[in-house]
Design a protein around this motif. Structure first.
Motif, mmCIF file in Angstrom:
data_model
loop_
_atom_site.group_PDB
_atom_site.id
_atom_site.type_symbol
_atom_site.label_atom_id
_atom_site.label_comp_id
_atom_site.label_asym_id
_atom_site.label_seq_id
_atom_site.Cartn_x
_atom_site.Cartn_y
_atom_site.Cartn_z
ATOM 1 N N ASN A 292 0.908 -1.078 0.050
ATOM 2 C CA ASN A 292 -0.217 -0.026 0.013
ATOM 3 C C ASN A 292 0.875 1.250 -0.049
ATOM 4 O OD1 ASN A 292 -2.120 -1.657 0.245
ATOM 5 N ND2 ASN A 292 -2.227 -1.691 2.370
ATOM 6 N N ASN A 293 1.787 1.219 -1.100
ATOM 7 C CA ASN A 293 2.620 2.570 -1.029
ATOM 8 C C ASN A 293 3.288 2.608 0.263
ATOM 9 O OD1 ASN A 293 3.685 4.694 -2.717
ATOM 10 N ND2 ASN A 293 2.387 6.063 -1.512
ATOM 11 N N ALA A 294 4.004 1.680 0.537
ATOM 12 C CA ALA A 294 4.821 1.760 1.902
ATOM 13 C C ALA A 294 3.985 1.915 3.314
ATOM 14 C CB ALA A 294 6.092 2.297 1.638
ATOM 15 N N ASP A 295 2.632 2.030 3.158
ATOM 16 C CA ASP A 295 2.125 2.392 4.287
ATOM 17 C C ASP A 295 1.801 1.249 5.412
ATOM 18 O OD1 ASP A 295 1.511 5.104 3.831
ATOM 19 O OD2 ASP A 295 -0.424 4.759 2.983
ATOM 20 N N ALA A 296 2.323 0.056 4.768
ATOM 21 C CA ALA A 296 2.269 -0.967 5.788
ATOM 22 C C ALA A 296 3.258 -2.218 5.295
ATOM 23 C CB ALA A 296 1.005 -1.566 5.569
ATOM 24 N N LEU A 297 3.658 -2.918 6.194
ATOM 25 C CA LEU A 297 4.626 -3.779 6.093
ATOM 26 C C LEU A 297 4.495 -5.074 6.678
ATOM 27 C CD1 LEU A 297 6.424 -4.052 8.749
ATOM 28 C CD2 LEU A 297 7.295 -2.190 8.128
ATOM 29 N N ALA A 298 4.997 -6.267 6.345
ATOM 30 C CA ALA A 298 4.862 -7.497 6.978
ATOM 31 C C ALA A 298 5.823 -8.381 6.674
ATOM 32 C CB ALA A 298 3.389 -8.046 6.675
ATOM 33 N N GLY A 299 6.352 -9.462 7.207
ATOM 34 C CA GLY A 299 7.310 -10.214 7.198
ATOM 35 C C GLY A 299 7.520 -11.423 8.323
ATOM 36 N N ILE A 300 8.593 -12.158 8.129
ATOM 37 C CA ILE A 300 8.849 -13.071 9.032
ATOM 38 C C ILE A 300 10.264 -13.229 9.485
ATOM 39 C CG2 ILE A 300 6.977 -14.832 8.574
ATOM 40 C CD1 ILE A 300 9.282 -16.166 6.404
ATOM 41 N N TYR A 301 10.480 -13.505 10.738
ATOM 42 C CA TYR A 301 11.901 -13.753 11.416
ATOM 43 C C TYR A 301 12.135 -15.328 11.467
ATOM 44 C CZ TYR A 301 15.035 -14.431 15.227
ATOM 45 O OH TYR A 301 16.267 -14.563 16.131
ATOM 46 N N THR A 302 13.137 -15.704 11.100
ATOM 47 C CA THR A 302 13.396 -17.247 11.193
ATOM 48 C C THR A 302 14.667 -17.657 11.784
ATOM 49 O OG1 THR A 302 14.212 -17.340 8.897
ATOM 50 C CG2 THR A 302 12.189 -17.739 9.096
ATOM 51 N N ASP A 309 11.110 -20.427 17.726
ATOM 52 C CA ASP A 309 11.257 -19.185 17.865
ATOM 53 C C ASP A 309 11.047 -18.339 16.730
ATOM 54 O OD1 ASP A 309 13.042 -19.654 20.361
ATOM 55 O OD2 ASP A 309 14.587 -20.640 19.047
ATOM 56 N N HIS A 310 10.553 -18.830 15.508
ATOM 57 C CA HIS A 310 10.062 -18.039 14.483
ATOM 58 C C HIS A 310 8.924 -17.047 14.474
ATOM 59 C CE1 HIS A 310 12.239 -21.445 11.773
ATOM 60 N NE2 HIS A 310 13.010 -20.741 12.640
ATOM 61 N N VAL A 311 9.099 -15.964 14.085
ATOM 62 C CA VAL A 311 7.950 -14.939 14.489
ATOM 63 C C VAL A 311 7.439 -14.477 12.994
ATOM 64 C CG1 VAL A 311 7.524 -12.881 15.458
ATOM 65 C CG2 VAL A 311 8.815 -14.311 16.450
ATOM 66 N N ALA A 312 6.032 -14.216 13.000
ATOM 67 C CA ALA A 312 5.598 -13.494 11.862
ATOM 68 C C ALA A 312 5.208 -12.087 12.172
ATOM 69 C CB ALA A 312 4.233 -14.421 11.233
ATOM 70 N N PHE A 313 5.451 -11.152 11.434
ATOM 71 C CA PHE A 313 5.336 -9.685 11.765
ATOM 72 C C PHE A 313 4.548 -8.864 10.926
ATOM 73 C CE2 PHE A 313 9.522 -9.768 10.322
ATOM 74 C CZ PHE A 313 9.596 -8.654 9.412
ATOM 75 N N GLY A 314 3.842 -7.960 11.271
ATOM 76 C CA GLY A 314 3.213 -7.019 10.509
ATOM 77 C C GLY A 314 3.061 -5.732 11.230
ATOM 78 N N GLY A 315 2.974 -4.679 10.338
ATOM 79 C CA GLY A 315 2.761 -3.228 10.925
ATOM 80 C C GLY A 315 2.275 -2.298 9.866
ATOM 81 N N SER A 316 2.137 -1.023 10.775
ATOM 82 C CA SER A 316 1.600 0.156 9.494
ATOM 83 C C SER A 316 2.426 1.449 10.083
ATOM 84 C CB SER A 316 0.097 0.467 9.904
ATOM 85 O OG SER A 316 -0.353 0.756 10.969
#
Length: 320
Positions: A292-302, A309-316
């Protein structure tokens, strides 16, 4: 109605987003494509082309917004957290079948004046075994929601289909018959998978100057086989990673810094680079992308010692 016909009807409704226009550019990632594969939903009857997941090696991807999220929300609105999802919640006849147990939680992150990043999280524990259904123990779906000013949003309003951003965890089905009431989503499994996907992925990165994102992370929701609460808390009352990330991008280079934390556990984004195509990674344990034109992000930590220990994340973006 024969069992096979009923199973087909339930799966069509659970795994679909009927009459939804296709999203422009669905992209995402996964820690294990055998557990969760992401992409445009392509269910044979109700695909829609929006963010979808294929579970446990299934050949088609279910529509997240129109399928499990919609059905779960209908059941919870009618009977509360921890209720049983039934065919009636999916628009079918009120047949006496326990499809799944479902919960919903919300979270917010503040850290840039009066702006709050908001999130909705659905947790689903499958109960009924359907002959043609992809089987699983638990599916947790985080959704980036619209920002609010002055206070956390109430109610939380997830981003609309076409702009949706999703992230979460999945675990396979444990051996034996699942009980009707439990908080064990089998997230201690060695096949636990973290994933992310969104409807409107950035393909040409815009300029960012000290852009601040409010972020949450999902990790090990529920209880183990002995009933012990896992680090991620109970479904419907979860213990998220939370924090702020700062992104800068210009002239073909960029970076993300900051941490997301849960108690003494911390994920540091130092060394995470942003690509011109809207993706980011640190070369080993962090990957994701902007939407959304960099208004949001998401990803994973492995990173960490194991898949636990793996984490899924998202943000605005909450500033500027």
């Amino acid at each position: 109605m024969k069992k096979s016909t009923l199973a087909l009807a339930i799966m069509a409704l659970v795994g679909s987003g009927a009459a939804l226009a296709a999203s422009p550019n669905v992209q995402g990632g996964t820690s294990n494509s055998s557990g969760v594969a992401v992409g445009s939903s392509n269910h044979g009857t109700f695909g829609g082309g929006n963010s979808g997941v294929a579970l446990n090696g299934a050949s088609t991807r279910i529509d997240l917004a129109g399928g499990p999220i919609n059905g779960s929300n209908n059941a919870i609105a009618a009977r509360g957290n921890g209720t049983i999802l039934t065919p009636a919640d999916m628009g079918m006849l009120p047949l006496p079948i326990n499809v799944a147990q479902v919960w919903k939680d919300t979270e917010s992150v503040n850290g840039a004046g009066s702006t709050y990043a908001n999130f909705a999280v659905n947790s689903i524990r499958q109960i009924t075994t359907l002959p043609i259904a992809p089987q699983f123990g638990g599916l947790v779906i985080g959704q980036v929601a619209t920002n609010s000013s002055g206070a956390p949003a109430s109610p939380v309003v997830p981003l609309a289909v076409g702009s949706g951003v999703y992230f979460g965890e999945w675990a396979p089905r444990a051996t034996g018959t699942p009980p009707a009431n439990s908080t064990n989503l089998n997230m201690t499994s060695a096949d636990r998978t973290v994933w992310y996907v969104g409807d409107n992925a950035v393909t040409a990165m815009p300029t960012l100057v000290n852009a601040v994102y409010g972020v949450i992370g999902i990790n090990q929701t529920g209880t183990d086989a002995a009933g012990n609460v896992l680090p991620g808390g109970l479904p419907g009352n979860q213990n998220f990673y939370t924090g702020k990330l700062t992104a800068n991008y210009g002239s073909g280079t960029g970076s993300i810094t900051g941490t997301i934390d849960r108690g003494s556990s911390s994920i540091n984004f130092a060394g995470t680079s942003i690509g011109s195509n809207g993706t980011f990674n640190n070369g080993s344990t962090i990957e994701g992308r902007f939407y959304n034109n960099a208004d949001a992000l998401a990803g994973i930590y492995t990173g960490g010692a194991s898949v636990a220990d793996h984490v899924a994340f998202g943000g605005s973006k909450i500033a500027p």
